[in-house]
Scaffold this motif. Structure first.
Motif, short mmCIF file in Angstrom:
data_model
loop_
_atom_site.label_atom_id
_atom_site.label_comp_id
_atom_site.label_asym_id
_atom_site.label_seq_id
_atom_site.Cartn_x
_atom_site.Cartn_y
_atom_site.Cartn_z
N LEU A 112 37.19 46.59 29.86
CA LEU A 112 38.64 46.42 30.56
C LEU A 112 38.42 46.80 31.75
O LEU A 112 37.69 47.92 32.17
N ASN A 113 39.06 46.16 32.99
CA ASN A 113 38.87 46.58 34.23
C ASN A 113 40.72 46.67 34.78
O ASN A 113 41.40 45.68 34.59
N ALA A 114 40.93 47.99 35.11
CA ALA A 114 42.36 48.30 35.64
C ALA A 114 42.23 48.01 36.85
O ALA A 114 41.65 48.77 37.90
N ARG A 115 43.18 47.36 37.58
CA ARG A 115 43.37 47.12 39.04
C ARG A 115 44.67 47.94 39.22
O ARG A 115 45.81 47.30 39.01
N TYR A 116 44.32 48.58 40.30
CA TYR A 116 45.70 49.54 41.03
C TYR A 116 45.71 49.01 42.28
O TYR A 116 44.63 48.83 43.22
N ALA A 171 43.78 49.45 47.38
CA ALA A 171 43.48 48.79 45.80
C ALA A 171 42.09 49.27 45.70
O ALA A 171 41.19 49.84 46.14
N ALA A 172 42.10 49.48 44.42
CA ALA A 172 40.85 50.13 43.47
C ALA A 172 40.74 49.53 42.00
O ALA A 172 41.81 49.35 41.43
N ASN A 173 39.68 49.34 41.70
CA ASN A 173 39.45 48.81 40.39
C ASN A 173 38.65 50.01 39.48
O ASN A 173 37.80 50.69 40.13
N THR A 174 38.87 50.01 38.24
CA THR A 174 38.33 50.91 37.33
C THR A 174 37.90 50.12 36.21
O THR A 174 38.76 49.48 35.27
N MET A 195 45.09 43.94 34.52
CA MET A 195 44.08 44.04 33.91
C MET A 195 43.23 43.11 33.38
O MET A 195 43.66 41.93 32.89
N ASP A 196 41.84 43.30 33.45
CA ASP A 196 41.01 42.06 33.09
C ASP A 196 40.36 42.46 31.94
O ASP A 196 39.91 43.59 31.59
N LEU A 197 39.91 41.38 30.90
CA LEU A 197 39.15 41.30 29.84
C LEU A 197 37.97 40.80 29.93
O LEU A 197 37.82 39.56 30.36
C1 LIG Z 1 38.80 44.22 41.61
O1 LIG Z 1 38.45 43.16 40.59
C2 LIG Z 1 39.04 41.77 40.82
C3 LIG Z 1 38.41 41.14 39.77
O2 LIG Z 1 38.79 41.19 38.84
C4 LIG Z 1 38.58 41.31 42.37
O3 LIG Z 1 39.10 40.22 42.68
C5 LIG Z 1 38.61 42.35 43.29
O4 LIG Z 1 38.16 42.18 44.61
C6 LIG Z 1 38.52 43.95 42.85
N1 LIG Z 1 38.95 44.76 43.84
C7 LIG Z 1 38.30 45.88 44.35
C8 LIG Z 1 39.10 46.81 45.45
O5 LIG Z 1 37.22 45.90 44.02
#
Ligand SMILES: *[C@@H]1O[C@H](CO)[C@@H](O)[C@H](O)[C@H]1NC(C)=O
Length: 376
Positions: free
Chosen positions: A321-325, A238-241, A268-270
């Motif tokens: 914006l935060n895109a979660r894959y 998992a990763a966030n951008t 996606m988070d706003l």
């Molecule tokens: C990604 O963001 C979400 C919250 O928006 C969080 O719960 C999650 O732990 C984050 N994941 C990583 C891999 O950082």
């Protein structure tokens, strides 16, 4: 997104040349439907076609962004929609159908990479920047007027309409379409079968006759901003951008919000002014979004949940914006149609209604304005 815009601009120009040739090829027929959002609204389903999809899996046709896709450009003549009159579109949904009216989706071998529209006769002042900054948002200049978009979508989000207006009309407005405005359609479809198909692009528009309230503006923003940021989507993890800050230039309301992710995406988070506001989550599988490729079951994103509004915005506020894959939950499919690492996306759309000229709304549920921003 920058790449996408660059690719689409020449298409828009060549569309003008094609207009005369295409006029005879396509038919535009409209059937009346029952309104869903507003009881006093009208609703029509307009079919545009026939469009011949060449035998699939045979390489790229036209300016498709998919290695096996086919691009189509159509100009929808003025006065096609809304019974030929001026109208305020409160909800719009684009779709793809076969001749018999059934949905042309991946279960039937048709993948909609995207269908975008632009209003050939309407320019608007953007309410939000398309470039982001890591620093002070005041450094972002007010953009100049651009051609207005029109109802569009892609495979993950053509199950739910784009809602431009509020259900109760407390913030009155919607997409103003004029009877003298024509719509340029840029479609990119992928035929997953080795057999030709005939399809129609459909527009399901719910509207109020005339121009009421304020003209709602659309937006299409990429988490990558303009700086060429890469969206993180590592294999098996998992990763966030998170984007930089996009600046708002008007007082008003985001009517709602919806993300656009490709397979592998989770949500996606706003964030408004640095505060988490809401999410749009990917829904996988279900009818029409499950198919078998190379002997393996493949579930594609069938929809994105809606981040509900209205969300109050002030001139000078900003969004991120935060895109979660998460490729451990949703591995990429092997076949190269519409997937693959090169096509990782994180887009966001939020229709916007400016407050100018509107009575104060009663049902604004989120107010995260910063209060200390510069005024214009
Ligand atoms: C990604 O963001 C979400 C919250 O928006 C969080 O719960 C999650 O732990 C984050 N994941 C990583 C891999 O950082």
């Amino acid at each position: 997104m920058k790449v996408q815009i660059a690719l689409l601009l020449p298409v828009a120009i060549s569309a003008a040349v094609l207009d005369s040739r295409q006029a005879a090829q396509y038919r535009f027929t409209t059937k009346e439907l029952k309104p869903q959002l507003r009881a006093n609204a009208k609703r029509g389903l307009t079919r545009v076609g026939p469009i011949k999809l060449l035998a699939g899996l045979s390489g790229r046709h036209g300016m498709s962004m998919d290695p096996n896709g086919q691009s189509v450009q159509i100009t929808i003549p003025k006065a096609t929609f809304c019974g030929g009159s001026d109208c305020t579109i409160v909800a719009g949904l684009v779709g793809v159908q076969f001749e018999d009216g059934t949905a042309a989706d991946v279960s039937k071998g048709v993948y909609t990479h995207h269908i975008l529209g632009s209003n050939a006769n309407k320019r608007v002042d953007p309410f939000v920047s398309s470039c982001d900054t890591a620093g002070d948002v005041k450094s972002i200049r007010r953009p100049t007027a651009v051609a207005a978009g029109f109802v569009g979508g892609s495979d993950d989000n053509i199950n739910e309409p784009t809602v431009y207006g509020t259900k109760d009309g407390s913030i009155e407005g919607g997409y103003w379409l004029g009877k003298d405005q024509s719509v340029r359609v840029m479609g990119d479809l992928v035929n997953l079968h080795k057999k030709e198909k005939t399809v129609y692009i459909t527009y399901d528009l719910e509207y109020i006759p005339g121009h009421v309230g304020a003209d709602a503006l659309g937006s299409l923003i990429s988490v990558t901003g303009c700086g060429g940021k890469k969206i993180a989507a590592p294999a098996g993890a998992a990763a966030n951008t998170t984007s930089g800050k996009f600046r708002f230039f008007r007082d008003g309301y985001l009517v709602n919000g919806k993300g656009h992710l490709h397979d592998g995406g989770v949500a996606m988070d706003l964030l408004i002014n640095g505060k988490y506001t809401c999410s749009s989550e990917a829904i996988y599988g279900g009818e029409g979004a499950t198919t078998v490729q190379n002997g393996k079951k493949w579930e594609t994103i069938s929809g994105m949940t809606i981040c509900s509004g209205p969300i109050k915005i002030k001139d000078g506020d900003y969004m991120q914006l935060n895109a979660r894959y998460d490729l451990s939950k949703h591995p990429l499919r092997e076949h190269g149609t519409g997937g693959g690492m090169a096509e990782i996306m994180g887009m966001w759309t939020s229709p916007f209604i400016g407050v100018k000229g509107n009575a104060p709304p009663k049902n604004a549920i989120v107010d995260v304005s910063s209060g200390d921003v510069e005024r214009h």
